[in-house]
Design an enzyme around this catalytic site. Structure first.
Site, PDB file in Angstrom:
ATOM      1  N   LYS A 219       0.817  -1.219   0.000  1.00 54.73           N
ATOM      2  CA  LYS A 219       0.000   0.000   0.000  1.00 54.73           C
ATOM      3  C   LYS A 219       0.848   1.265   0.000  1.00 54.73           C
ATOM      4  O   LYS A 219       2.012   1.259   0.376  1.00 54.73           O
ATOM      5  CB  LYS A 219      -0.972  -0.021   1.182  1.00 54.73           C
ATOM      6  CG  LYS A 219      -2.163  -0.937   0.852  1.00 54.73           C
ATOM      7  CD  LYS A 219      -3.272  -0.844   1.834  1.00 54.73           C
ATOM      8  CE  LYS A 219      -4.422  -1.754   1.360  1.00 54.73           C
ATOM      9  NZ  LYS A 219      -5.443  -1.875   2.392  1.00 54.73           N
ATOM     10  N   ARG A 253      -3.712  -9.935   4.897  1.00 56.32           N
ATOM     11  CA  ARG A 253      -4.089 -10.016   3.480  1.00 56.32           C
ATOM     12  C   ARG A 253      -2.905  -9.528   2.655  1.00 56.32           C
ATOM     13  O   ARG A 253      -2.541  -8.354   2.751  1.00 56.32           O
ATOM     14  CB  ARG A 253      -5.327  -9.146   3.245  1.00 56.32           C
ATOM     15  CG  ARG A 253      -5.851  -9.134   1.819  1.00 56.32           C
ATOM     16  CD  ARG A 253      -7.062  -8.213   1.700  1.00 56.32           C
ATOM     17  NE  ARG A 253      -7.557  -8.151   0.339  1.00 56.32           N
ATOM     18  CZ  ARG A 253      -7.085  -7.314  -0.583  1.00 56.32           C
ATOM     19  NH1 ARG A 253      -6.117  -6.464  -0.288  1.00 56.32           N
ATOM     20  NH2 ARG A 253      -7.586  -7.325  -1.807  1.00 56.32           N
TER      21      ARG A 253
HETATM   22  C1  8Y4 Z   1      -0.845  -1.702  -4.357  1.00 56.35           C
HETATM   23  C2  8Y4 Z   1      -1.540  -2.836  -4.195  1.00 56.35           C
HETATM   24  C3  8Y4 Z   1      -1.357  -0.520  -3.895  1.00 56.35           C
HETATM   25  C4  8Y4 Z   1      -2.776  -2.832  -3.576  1.00 56.35           C
HETATM   26  C5  8Y4 Z   1      -2.595  -0.507  -3.283  1.00 56.35           C
HETATM   27  C6  8Y4 Z   1      -3.291  -1.669  -3.129  1.00 56.35           C
HETATM   28  C7  8Y4 Z   1      -8.068  -4.245   1.793  1.00 56.35           C
HETATM   29  C8  8Y4 Z   1      -9.106  -5.018   1.285  1.00 56.35           C
HETATM   30  C9  8Y4 Z   1      -8.158  -3.944  -0.328  1.00 56.35           C
HETATM   31  C10 8Y4 Z   1      -7.827  -4.266   3.201  1.00 56.35           C
HETATM   32  C11 8Y4 Z   1      -9.646  -5.812   3.359  1.00 56.35           C
HETATM   33  C12 8Y4 Z   1      -5.264  -2.582  -2.016  1.00 56.35           C
HETATM   34  C13 8Y4 Z   1     -10.095  -5.420  -0.958  1.00 56.35           C
HETATM   35  C14 8Y4 Z   1      -6.630  -2.117  -1.710  1.00 56.35           C
HETATM   36  N1  8Y4 Z   1      -7.469  -3.582   0.762  1.00 56.35           N
HETATM   37  N2  8Y4 Z   1      -9.889  -5.801   2.053  1.00 56.35           N
HETATM   38  N3  8Y4 Z   1      -9.154  -4.810  -0.047  1.00 56.35           N
HETATM   39  N4  8Y4 Z   1      -8.646  -5.068   3.928  1.00 56.35           N
HETATM   40  N5  8Y4 Z   1     -10.391  -6.568   4.156  1.00 56.35           N
HETATM   41  N6  8Y4 Z   1      -4.539  -1.583  -2.552  1.00 56.35           N
HETATM   42  O1  8Y4 Z   1      -6.961  -3.575   3.748  1.00 56.35           O
HETATM   43  O2  8Y4 Z   1      -4.906  -3.703  -1.838  1.00 56.35           O
HETATM   44  S1  8Y4 Z   1      -7.869  -3.370  -1.927  1.00 56.35           S
END
Ligand code: 8Y4
Length: 273
Positions: A219, A253
């Site tokens: 993130k 996750r």
């Molecule tokens: C690079 C890769 C930059 C991924 C940003 C991201 C969460 C989630 C997401 C979380 C739960 C993400 C669906 C965002 N984050 N579900 N989902 N908890 N429960 N961004 O923190 O991965 S998506």
């Protein structure tokens, strides 16, 4: 104890949830079949690397991403869920849409991961109808608006009260406590300082007496801390996952399953229960 459909976890060790994205930006976009095949192969690889569960998502939840229709989401994820029928790890479906929840659960998914914490009409009922688990996540605003100057008086308190209220709503709807997971929602309408305060204060959520799931993998807060762009955040992500489990997280996750599993093995060797 966490009950996820036919899967039960005693939570004596933290669980690794592997992320499987079925979105056009995550795999070379060679059409529906190739995309589903690539996602299936990726999913099987994550299970082989030691993932305890998989989170399958067909809607990009990145800041500013455009919403997709239920029909499009179903086209993306259903071949993957159906292709993983009988897998050794439970499947979670990352969606806020009751129609998508119902179809995924009917096809064998064992958990709903809803970044909207079942606030859509019919979402509580869609989960209550079966025996799947649910992850209730905190988000301020929507993926379209959540980066617009989020403000909190006390971010840990506000997230805590929101999650307690959504747990109560889920229990009233008939979702047993042993099916509920909570998540402070790192990055969802939070600044770097808010995210750090939540990670420091993660122990406060233990009072709610359900497993805490944490998503920090790759993130932007890790980008802000390290200066690395998204493809170079593996090391920071592993460190963050380890810090989260040390502060009481029961599920992490992650994109990088093997690295996370190894880090948690080291932690467990030093800090056995
Ligand atoms: C690079 C890769 C930059 C991924 C940003 C991201 C969460 C989630 C997401 C979380 C739960 C993400 C669906 C965002 N984050 N579900 N989902 N908890 N429960 N961004 O923190 O991965 S998506």
């Amino acid at each position: 104890m966490l009950r996820c459909g036919p899967f039960h976890f005693d939570l004596s060790r933290p669980l690794v949830m592997g992320i499987v994205n079925v979105t056009p930006d995550s795999f070379s976009d060679g059409g529906l079949h190739l995309r589903a095949d690539a996602a299936l192969e990726h999913a099987r690889q994550l299970i082989a690397e030691g993932a305890d569960m998989l989170d399958i998502g067909g809607e990009s939840t990145r800041p500013g991403a455009q919403p997709v229709s239920a029909r499009e989401e179903l086209w993306r994820i259903m071949p993957v869920i159906e292709g993983l029928r009988g897998a050794s790890a439970p499947l979670s479906v990352d969606t806020g849409k009751p129609e998508v929840m119902r179809a995924a659960l009917a096809a064998g998914a064992s958990m709903v991961n809803d970044i909207n914490a079942l606030q859509q009409p019919e979402a509580l009922e869609a989960v209550a109808a079966g025996d799947a688990a649910v992850c209730l996540m905190h988000m301020r605003g929507t993926p379209q608006t959540m980066q617009e100057q989020p403000r909190y008086r006390d971010v840990v308190r506000e997230v805590f009260h929101f999650l307690r209220a959504r747990m109560a709503a889920a229990e009233v709807a008939g979702i047993a406590r042993e099916r509920i997971v909570i998540d402070p929602g790192f990055g969802f309408g939070k600044t770097l300082e808010h995210n750090l305060a939540l990670l420091r204060g993660l122990g406060a959520f233990r009072e709610l007496d359900v497993p805490v799931l944490v998503g920090l993998s790759r993130k932007s807060m890790l980008g802000k801390i390290t200066g690395q762009d998204v493809e170079h955040r593996l090391h920071a992500s592993v460190a963050a996952a380890l810090l989260a489990v040390q502060r009481g997280a029961k599920i992490v996750r992650v994109h990088d399953v093997r690295a996370t599993v190894d880090a948690l093995k080291v932690w467990r060797a030093v800090d056995p229960e």
